[in-house]
Design a protein around this motif. Structure first.
Motif, PDB file in Angstrom:
ATOM      1  N   VAL A   2      28.812   1.273  14.647  1.00  0.00           N
ATOM      2  CA  VAL A   2      27.717   0.796  15.478  1.00  0.00           C
ATOM      3  C   VAL A   2      26.488   0.598  14.610  1.00  0.00           C
ATOM      4  N   SER A  25      25.515  -3.705  17.698  1.00  0.00           N
ATOM      5  CA  SER A  25      26.603  -4.555  17.212  1.00  0.00           C
ATOM      6  C   SER A  25      27.962  -4.227  17.779  1.00  0.00           C
ATOM      7  N   GLY A  26      28.112  -3.135  18.528  1.00  0.00           N
ATOM      8  CA  GLY A  26      29.424  -2.710  18.976  1.00  0.00           C
ATOM      9  C   GLY A  26      29.876  -3.391  20.247  1.00  0.00           C
ATOM     10  N   ARG A  27      30.974  -2.884  20.786  1.00  0.00           N
ATOM     11  CA  ARG A  27      31.583  -3.488  21.973  1.00  0.00           C
ATOM     12  C   ARG A  27      31.396  -2.648  23.224  1.00  0.00           C
ATOM     13  N   THR A  28      30.769  -1.492  23.077  1.00  0.00           N
ATOM     14  CA  THR A  28      30.645  -0.593  24.229  1.00  0.00           C
ATOM     15  C   THR A  28      29.192  -0.296  24.532  1.00  0.00           C
ATOM     16  N   ARG A  30      27.240  -1.113  26.880  1.00  0.00           N
ATOM     17  CA  ARG A  30      26.896  -0.771  28.263  1.00  0.00           C
ATOM     18  C   ARG A  30      27.157   0.701  28.571  1.00  0.00           C
ATOM     19  N   ASN A  74      22.706  -5.782  29.140  1.00  0.00           N
ATOM     20  CA  ASN A  74      24.034  -5.438  28.639  1.00  0.00           C
ATOM     21  C   ASN A  74      24.812  -6.672  28.173  1.00  0.00           C
ATOM     22  N   ASN A  77      23.741  -7.026  24.635  1.00  0.00           N
ATOM     23  CA  ASN A  77      23.764  -5.806  23.799  1.00  0.00           C
ATOM     24  C   ASN A  77      22.381  -5.472  23.258  1.00  0.00           C
TER      25      ASN A  77
END
Length: 124
Positions: A2, A25-28, A30, A74, A77
């Motif tokens: 992250v 930069s991550g995918r989670t 939210r 969200n 990001n």
């Protein structure tokens, strides 16, 4: 991995406004509680405000309540810090931080990831 990247800092005269952004930069994103901290010259880093990962609830330090607003998008990001009625004592390096735990995080040790910081200078 992250990564948090802040932007939007700068020099402003007292009474002015600035809006900081922090992109994750991550995918989670939210799922992360997010916060803003600051470190003034010669002082320790202090909590500014935070926003929950669950219901978007927010919490502010007394020193910025009514002047600063934290928000999150969200889909992008990104969190934001809208700073109005700035004072010289708001001069500091501002850091965004992410906490993997669900909910609202108010303490520095709760946060897992930190940005590199962005300088805000308020002249009198």
């Amino acid at each position: 991995q992250v990564q948090l990247v802040e932007s939007g800092g700068g020099l402003v005269t007292a009474g002015g406004s600035l809006k900081l952004s922090c992109v994750e930069s991550g995918r989670t994103f939210r799922n992360y509680a997010m916060g803003w901290f600051r470190r003034a010259p010669g002082k320790e880093r202090e909590f500014v405000c935070a926003i929950s990962s669950s219901d978007g609830s927010t919490y502010y330090a007394d020193s910025v309540k009514g002047r600063f607003t934290i928000s999150r998008d969200n889909a992008k990001n990104t969190i934001y810090l809208q700073m109005n009625s700035l004072k010289p004592e708001d001069t500091a390096v501002y850091y965004c931080a992410a906490d993997r735990a669900y909910g609202l995080a108010l303490r520095e040790y709760e946060y897992d990831y930190w940005g590199q910081g962005t300088q805000v200078t308020v002249s009198s």
